[in-house]
Design a protein around this motif. Structure first.
Motif, PDB file in Angstrom:
ATOM      1  N   MET A 135       0.827  -1.208   0.000  1.00 52.89           N
ATOM      2  CA  MET A 135       0.000   0.000   0.000  1.00 52.89           C
ATOM      3  C   MET A 135       0.857   1.253   0.000  1.00 52.89           C
ATOM      4  O   MET A 135       0.566   2.230  -0.681  1.00 52.89           O
ATOM      5  CB  MET A 135      -0.938   0.011   1.210  1.00 52.89           C
ATOM      6  CG  MET A 135      -2.199  -0.785   1.055  1.00 52.89           C
ATOM      7  SD  MET A 135      -3.216  -0.745   2.570  1.00 52.89           S
ATOM      8  CE  MET A 135      -3.639   0.998   2.681  1.00 52.89           C
ATOM      9  N   MET A 136       1.916   1.236   0.799  1.00 54.03           N
ATOM     10  CA  MET A 136       2.739   2.435   0.948  1.00 54.03           C
ATOM     11  C   MET A 136       3.541   2.754  -0.305  1.00 54.03           C
ATOM     12  O   MET A 136       4.001   3.883  -0.477  1.00 54.03           O
ATOM     13  CB  MET A 136       3.681   2.276   2.139  1.00 54.03           C
ATOM     14  CG  MET A 136       2.973   2.050   3.470  1.00 54.03           C
ATOM     15  SD  MET A 136       1.744   3.327   3.854  1.00 54.03           S
ATOM     16  CE  MET A 136       0.219   2.359   3.776  1.00 54.03           C
ATOM     17  N   ASP A 167       4.525   7.781  12.249  1.00 57.40           N
ATOM     18  CA  ASP A 167       5.900   8.297  12.275  1.00 57.40           C
ATOM     19  C   ASP A 167       6.755   7.846  11.101  1.00 57.40           C
ATOM     20  O   ASP A 167       7.637   8.581  10.652  1.00 57.40           O
ATOM     21  CB  ASP A 167       6.594   7.836  13.566  1.00 57.40           C
ATOM     22  CG  ASP A 167       5.826   8.239  14.807  1.00 57.40           C
ATOM     23  OD1 ASP A 167       5.857   9.433  15.131  1.00 57.40           O
ATOM     24  OD2 ASP A 167       5.192   7.362  15.432  1.00 57.40           O
ATOM     25  N   LEU A 168       6.538   6.623  10.614  1.00 58.02           N
ATOM     26  CA  LEU A 168       7.441   6.032   9.626  1.00 58.02           C
ATOM     27  C   LEU A 168       6.639   5.340   8.537  1.00 58.02           C
ATOM     28  O   LEU A 168       5.759   4.520   8.825  1.00 58.02           O
ATOM     29  CB  LEU A 168       8.382   5.027  10.312  1.00 58.02           C
ATOM     30  CG  LEU A 168       9.307   4.188   9.415  1.00 58.02           C
ATOM     31  CD1 LEU A 168      10.197   5.076   8.559  1.00 58.02           C
ATOM     32  CD2 LEU A 168      10.145   3.238  10.266  1.00 58.02           C
ATOM     33  N   VAL A 169       6.937   5.668   7.297  1.00 56.69           N
ATOM     34  CA  VAL A 169       6.291   5.047   6.133  1.00 56.69           C
ATOM     35  C   VAL A 169       7.387   4.682   5.131  1.00 56.69           C
ATOM     36  O   VAL A 169       8.205   5.528   4.764  1.00 56.69           O
ATOM     37  CB  VAL A 169       5.274   6.002   5.480  1.00 56.69           C
ATOM     38  CG1 VAL A 169       4.785   5.440   4.149  1.00 56.69           C
ATOM     39  CG2 VAL A 169       4.093   6.257   6.411  1.00 56.69           C
ATOM     40  N   VAL A 181       9.320  10.238   8.979  1.00 54.99           N
ATOM     41  CA  VAL A 181      10.222   9.766   7.937  1.00 54.99           C
ATOM     42  C   VAL A 181       9.421   8.976   6.905  1.00 54.99           C
ATOM     43  O   VAL A 181       8.708   8.018   7.261  1.00 54.99           O
ATOM     44  CB  VAL A 181      11.343   8.887   8.529  1.00 54.99           C
ATOM     45  CG1 VAL A 181      12.195   8.299   7.413  1.00 54.99           C
ATOM     46  CG2 VAL A 181      12.206   9.703   9.491  1.00 54.99           C
ATOM     47  N   PHE A 182       9.532   9.376   5.639  1.00 51.11           N
ATOM     48  CA  PHE A 182       8.873   8.691   4.525  1.00 51.11           C
ATOM     49  C   PHE A 182       9.935   8.267   3.520  1.00 51.11           C
ATOM     50  O   PHE A 182      10.813   9.060   3.162  1.00 51.11           O
ATOM     51  CB  PHE A 182       7.869   9.612   3.824  1.00 51.11           C
ATOM     52  CG  PHE A 182       6.555   9.772   4.544  1.00 51.11           C
ATOM     53  CD1 PHE A 182       5.382   9.294   3.999  1.00 51.11           C
ATOM     54  CD2 PHE A 182       6.502  10.408   5.775  1.00 51.11           C
ATOM     55  CE1 PHE A 182       4.173   9.441   4.653  1.00 51.11           C
ATOM     56  CE2 PHE A 182       5.294  10.571   6.442  1.00 51.11           C
ATOM     57  CZ  PHE A 182       4.128  10.078   5.884  1.00 51.11           C
ATOM     58  N   VAL A 200      -1.712   6.546  -1.698  1.00 47.04           N
ATOM     59  CA  VAL A 200      -1.894   6.050  -0.337  1.00 47.04           C
ATOM     60  C   VAL A 200      -0.907   6.722   0.614  1.00 47.04           C
ATOM     61  O   VAL A 200      -1.279   7.187   1.697  1.00 47.04           O
ATOM     62  CB  VAL A 200      -1.733   4.522  -0.279  1.00 47.04           C
ATOM     63  CG1 VAL A 200      -1.772   4.033   1.171  1.00 47.04           C
ATOM     64  CG2 VAL A 200      -2.820   3.839  -1.087  1.00 47.04           C
ATOM     65  N   SER A 201       0.371   6.774   0.229  1.00 52.15           N
ATOM     66  CA  SER A 201       1.358   7.393   1.119  1.00 52.15           C
ATOM     67  C   SER A 201       1.039   8.867   1.348  1.00 52.15           C
ATOM     68  O   SER A 201       1.253   9.388   2.452  1.00 52.15           O
ATOM     69  CB  SER A 201       2.772   7.236   0.554  1.00 52.15           C
ATOM     70  OG  SER A 201       2.895   7.826  -0.720  1.00 52.15           O
TER      71      SER A 201
END
Length: 472
Positions: free
Chosen positions: A116-117, A134-136, A159-160, A122-123
Motif C-alpha cells: 500500500m505504501m 511516524d514512519l512510512v 520519515v517517509f 496512499v502514502s
C-alpha cells in the motif's frame, strides 16, 4: 547470517545497516526503563508474511522484544497489502484506531510499510490525514529499516521513503521466523505479467530471481534446523530463473532441492498457468519431497474475459494443463482463484466460469469479487453491471463449489495420509491438527510430543472443514 559485502552473490544487507541496528539498541537501552516491545502485523499474501519475518528479525537485532497486544507495544508496524480494496480498508481502520494510543503515549512509534505504501496516493493520504504515523516506507526500502527507524528516534520528525530502487533481491537480512515447523522461503520477487486487474507489478516491481546457490543454501539450512515444511514463494514462482545466467528453471531448482538430505516436504506458490510447463508437472510427479498440490489460478472460464485480463492463455490451454497434471501426479490436490464481476463481464461469461469449475472439480477454490485498483488498466474499463448483481453471481459460485467439495473429504475415509502435526486440534485435549500433502486439515488423537513430526493417519470420518483419523 550477517553479510557485509557482495562476494559475487548479488546485493546483500549493507554493513552500515547492521551498525544502525546497534545504534538503535543502544539508544533504546539509554532511554527506556523497560525492554522495548514491538507489535508487527502483516496483511495479505505469504510473501508479505515472509517480509514481516524480516521486519521482526531487524527489530530483534535492534533490541526489541515482541507482543501480540498493540496496547503494550512501544512500536507498532503494519505491513500492508494492496491487492484488494477490503485489505486497504482494514489497514486504514486499524491505523485510525491507533490515534488514541498515540495520544496516551506520545513516545509510541507507529510505522506503515509494504505494498500500500508504495502507491503514491496512499502514502500521501497517510502524510496528510494520519499525522501521528511516524514512519512510512515502501517495498523497495525494507533493507533500510534500521536507518529509517534510527532517524525517527533521533530527528523528532516523520520519515517517509517510498522511492523505487533496484529490484535485485537483497540477501542476508536477519529473520525471526514465526514458528519452527513450517518456513516461508522467497525465491523471487516482482511480476512481469501486468494482468489488467492487478497492482502487484507496480508495487513490487519487475521479476527478479534469487541465485540458485543462495536458495539451495537456505533450504539446506532450514532442513538442518529441523523445519519439516518449506514453502517456496514468488509472485509468479514458476517463472523462477528469468534473468539468471545459465539454464536455470523452476523445475531445475526443484530437482536440486530433491537432492538435499532430510525429512521435509516442499510446497510452492503462486503459479501462473502460462508458465506451468509439462516439465514442472513431471518434476512434481517424480518427487518424494514435493507435495502433490498445485495452486493454478484460472481467474475466469471465459476466453474473452481472460484476454481482457491479459492472462496469456485460453480456457482450452488451461484445461490441457489440468488434464496433464491429473494424469501424471497421483493423488493431485488442485486449487484455483476466481474473480467474479470483472469489468464488462456478462452473466453468460460468468456461466462459462461455472461450467469450468464443474468440469475441473477443484478441491479448493478462492473466490473474490472484482476490486478496482488505482493505476491498473481494468480500473478505467467500463463496468456496467451493478454490485448487487455481481454479489448474486458470487453466491451462485460459492453454492456450486460447495456442492463440488461436499464429497471430497468423505472420499478420504479409509485412506491413510502422511500428516505433519502443527499444533493442538479443535476437537479438545489429546487431539492434534495438521496438514496432509494435499493441504487437507487432519485431526487425530496423539500426544503433544508428535507436534512437528510426520505421522501416518488412517482417516475414519469427515466433516466439511477437516477429516479425522487415528494413528497407524
Amino acid at each position: 547470517m550477517e553479510q557485509s559485502k557482495n562476494n559475487g552473490e548479488g546485493a546483500v544487507f549493507p554493513r552500515e545497516q547492521w551498525e544502525y541496528c546497534d545504534r538503535v539498541r543502544l539508544l533504546l537501552s539509554e532511554r527506556m526503563d523497560h525492554p522495548p516491545l514491538a507489535h508487527v502485523h502483516s496483511y495479505g499474501c505469504q510473501q508479505n508474511v515472509a517480509d514481516g519475518e524480516k521486519i521482526k528479525g531487524i527489530l530483534a537485532r535492534s533490541g526489541y522484544g515482541f507482543t501480540d497486544s498493540v496496547s503494550d507495544a512501544d512500536l507498532i508496524f503494519y505491513n500492508t497489502c494492496a491487492v484488494r480494496e477490503n485489505a486497504e480498508d482494514r489497514v486504514f481502520g486499524n491505523v485510525g484506531a491507533l490515534k488514541g494510543l498515540k495520544k496516551k503515549n506520545p513516545g509510541l512509534v507507529i510505522g506503515l510499510c509494504g505494498c500500500m505504501m508504495q502507491q503514491e496516493h496512499v502514502s500521501e493520504k497517510i502524510r496528510k490525514s494520519y499525522p501521528y504515523v511516524d514512519l512510512v516506507f515502501g517495498t523497495h526500502a525494507l533493507q533500510l529499516l534500521p536507518e529509517l527507524l534510527y532517524r525517527v528516534l533521533t530527528e523528532n520528525k516523520r520519515v517517509f521513503d517510498t522511492a523505487e530502487r533496484s529490484e535485485e533481491f537483497v540477501e542476508g537480512l536477519p529473520i525471526r521466523r514465526d514458528g519452527n515447523i513450517k518456513a516461508w522461503l522467497p525465491i523471487m520477487q516482482g511480476c512481469d505479467n501486468f494482468c489488467t486487474y492487478c497492482v502487484v507489478p507496480y508495487v513490487r516491481g519487475r521479476e527478479h530471481s534469487r541465485r540458485l546457490e543462495n536458495v539451495l543454501r537456505d533450504v539446506r539450512e532450514l532442513a538442518e534446523q529441523g523445519y519439516k515444511e518449506i514453502t517456496l514463494l514468488g509472485q509468479n514462482v514458476n517463472s523462477y530463473g528469468k534473468g539468471l545466467t545459465g539454464d536455470v528453471t523452476f523445475a531445475g531448482l526443484l530437482r536440486e532441492i530433491e537432492k538435499i538430505p532430510g525429512e521435509f516436504r516442499v510446497r510452492f506458490m503462486t503459479s501462473h498457468p502460462k508458465d506451468c510447463t509439462h516439465e514442472l508437472i513431471d518434476t512434481i510427479a517424480g518427487s518424494k519431497k514435493l507435495c502433490p498440490y498445485l495452486h493454478l489460478p484460472v481467474q475466469s472460464g471465459s476466453d474473452r474475459v481472460l484476454a481482457a485480463m491479459n492472462r496469456h492463455y485460453d480456457r482450452e490451454k488451461y484445461l490441457e494443463l489440468v488434464r496433464y497434471a491429473r494424469e501424471k501426479i497421483p493423488g493431485l490436490t488442485l486449487s484455483s482463484d476466481i474473480i467474479v464481476g470483472f469489468p464488462g463481464e456478462t452473466y453468460e461469461e460468468f456461466c462459462e466460469t461455472l461450467s469450468l469449475i464443474r468440469e475441473v472439480r477443484y478441491d479448493f477454490l478462492f473466490t473474490f469479487l472484482y476490486s478496482p485498483r488505482v493505476g491498473t488498466r481494468a480500473a478505467s474499463m467500463e463496468d456496467p453491471v451493478p454490485a448487487e448483481e455481481k454479489s448474486r453471481w458470487f453466491r451462485e459460485l460459492l453454492a456450486a463449489q460447495e456442492e463440488i467439495g461436499a464429497g471430497r473429504n468423505e472420499a478420504l475415509v479409509g485412506k491413510t495420509l502422511r500428516v505433519l502435526a502443527e499444533g493442538e486440534g479443535k476437537s479438545g485435549p489429546g487431539y492434534l491438527s495438521g496438514k496432509s500433502p494435499g493441504n487437507i486439515t487432519v485431526e487425530f488423537a496423539a500426544p503433544p510430543e508428535r507436534i512437528g513430526q510426520f505421522s501416518d493417519v488412517r482417516i475414519t470420518r469427515s466433516l466439511n472443514w477437516a477429516v479425522f483419523g487415528e494413528l497407524v
